[in-house]
Design an enzyme around this catalytic site. Structure first.
Site, PDB file in Angstrom:
ATOM      1  N   LYS A   1       0.856  -1.292   0.070  1.00 59.37           N
ATOM      2  CA  LYS A   1       0.094   0.140  -0.299  1.00 59.37           C
ATOM      3  C   LYS A   1       0.763   1.194  -0.075  1.00 59.37           C
ATOM      4  O   LYS A   1       0.700   2.273  -0.673  1.00 59.37           O
ATOM      5  CB  LYS A   1      -0.954  -0.116   1.064  1.00 59.37           C
ATOM      6  CG  LYS A   1      -2.151  -1.120   1.113  1.00 59.37           C
ATOM      7  CD  LYS A   1      -3.025  -1.436   2.242  1.00 59.37           C
ATOM      8  CE  LYS A   1      -3.933  -2.676   1.893  1.00 59.37           C
ATOM      9  NZ  LYS A   1      -4.762  -2.954   3.112  1.00 59.37           N
TER      10      LYS A   1
ATOM     11  N   GLN B   1      -4.740  -2.112   9.540  1.00 57.90           N
ATOM     12  CA  GLN B   1      -4.782  -3.105   8.943  1.00 57.90           C
ATOM     13  C   GLN B   1      -5.264  -4.260   9.678  1.00 57.90           C
ATOM     14  O   GLN B   1      -4.984  -4.381  11.108  1.00 57.90           O
ATOM     15  CB  GLN B   1      -2.966  -3.642   8.536  1.00 57.90           C
ATOM     16  CG  GLN B   1      -3.162  -4.740   7.819  1.00 57.90           C
ATOM     17  CD  GLN B   1      -3.628  -4.600   6.152  1.00 57.90           C
ATOM     18  OE1 GLN B   1      -3.783  -3.416   5.789  1.00 57.90           O
ATOM     19  NE2 GLN B   1      -3.823  -5.816   5.688  1.00 57.90           N
TER      20      GLN B   1
ATOM     21  N   ASP C   1     -11.484   2.849   4.697  1.00 57.99           N
ATOM     22  CA  ASP C   1     -11.830   1.241   4.509  1.00 57.99           C
ATOM     23  C   ASP C   1     -13.421   1.464   4.527  1.00 57.99           C
ATOM     24  O   ASP C   1     -13.927   0.470   4.194  1.00 57.99           O
ATOM     25  CB  ASP C   1     -11.453   0.668   5.751  1.00 57.99           C
ATOM     26  CG  ASP C   1     -10.139  -0.102   5.234  1.00 57.99           C
ATOM     27  OD1 ASP C   1     -10.036  -0.586   4.136  1.00 57.99           O
ATOM     28  OD2 ASP C   1      -9.314  -0.056   6.175  1.00 57.99           O
TER      29      ASP C   1
END
Ligand code: GUN
Length: 287
Positions: free
Chosen positions: A53, A97, A120
């Protein structure tokens, strides 16, 4: 019949090209888009995902903040760090994460992220907006799948879609996105009966189980000309594998995604897109 490969690398690159342009425009306005990642513990797969990422951010001109935290961190300590990132005006997107170490609660953790920085789409606020067709920030894998349909001009209206996943990160957001496109969606899971028959009747199958010992989608389970999107990625027989074998499925499908090189690159590309959206949102509210 051999179907068409939905190539995630090519589609992700087209998203990244657009993101890079948008990042340049924001920089011209004095805004330097920045993503903060929070990695807790030493799960090697998670560390690889976060590294990828960061690399992708660098490619398109998004800066990053990298918070690596001890596996034993408490919920309170983590909440404090997330709060610091929430109030840091140089940070536009926050990604914690997943999965988290056992002592940490996923809902409590992700709910602490500012909805404006929730790249997210996992906060209750953004999940609720999605259910009401008002979301600006949508979970990356689901929006990546929708981008794949768009790229190939696949019309979803009236299609019977079997979705095999019900998680907050994949199945639930996808359900809403597909419904918005007027598809008929059956959301399946470990307790679903007659899964094979449901798959055999589907125009489109979106599969995200991720454990070959529990489930494999084979060509005898799909109808001629079906579309198969394989969201899963796990290690199976020493290799990275989805829920299906692409070479088997593509003999019968009209379109299918490979693993790797399918949905995976889309998740990262959509994270970059969401970071740009979050940076634009923050500029609109004068931060
Ligand atoms: N772990 C696996 N996929 C994801 C994702 O899309 N977002 C986060 N935060 N963690 C993940």
């Amino acid at each position: 019949m051999t179907g068409v490969k939905i190539d995630g690398k090519i589609i992700a690159q087209s998203v990244k090209d657009r993101v890079k342009k948008a990042a340049d425009e924001l920089k011209n306005q004095g805004i330097s888009p920045c993503l903060a990642t929070v990695l807790i513990g030493d799960n090697p797969a998670s560390a690889t995902y976060v590294r990828n990422k960061h690399k992708a951010c660098e490619e398109v001109g998004i800066t990053t903040k990298d918070r690596k935290l001890d596996a034993n961190i408490t919920q309170m300590e983590l909440a404090k760090i997330i709060d610091e990132l929430n109030t840091d005006n140089s940070v536009h997107g926050i990604l914690v994460q997943l999965p988290l170490p056992e002592q940490l609660d996923e809902f409590a953790t992700t709910s602490g992220i500012s909805p404006l920085k929730d790249v997210d789409g996992l906060t209750p606020h953004n999940a609720g907006l999605l259910a009401m067709k008002k979301a600006a920030l949508v979970a990356c894998t689901p929006s990546g799948v929708m981008e794949m349909f768009d790229y190939h001009d696949i019309d979803l209206e009236g299609k019977n879609i079997v979705l095999i996943n019900r998680s907050n990160l994949v199945g639930k957001p996808l359900y809403h996105l597909l419904l918005e496109k007027n598809a008929t969606v059956i959301t399946c899971h470990s307790k679903t009966k007659n899964l094979t028959e449901l798959c055999q009747g589907a125009d489109i199958i979106i599969s995200a189980v991720g454990d070959r010992n529990k489930f494999t989608l084979t060509s005898d389970m799909i109808k001629e000309g079906a579309i198969v999107i394989d969201v899963a990625i796990s290690r199976f027989q020493e290799k990275l594998a989805g829920d299906s074998d692409y070479e088997d499925i593509i003999q019968k499908a009209s379109f299918a995604t490979p693993v790797p090189g399918g949905v995976g690159p889309m998740t990262v590309a959509m994270l970059l897109k969401n970071t740009i959206t979050a940076a634009s949102l923050s500029s609109q509210i004068g931060k």
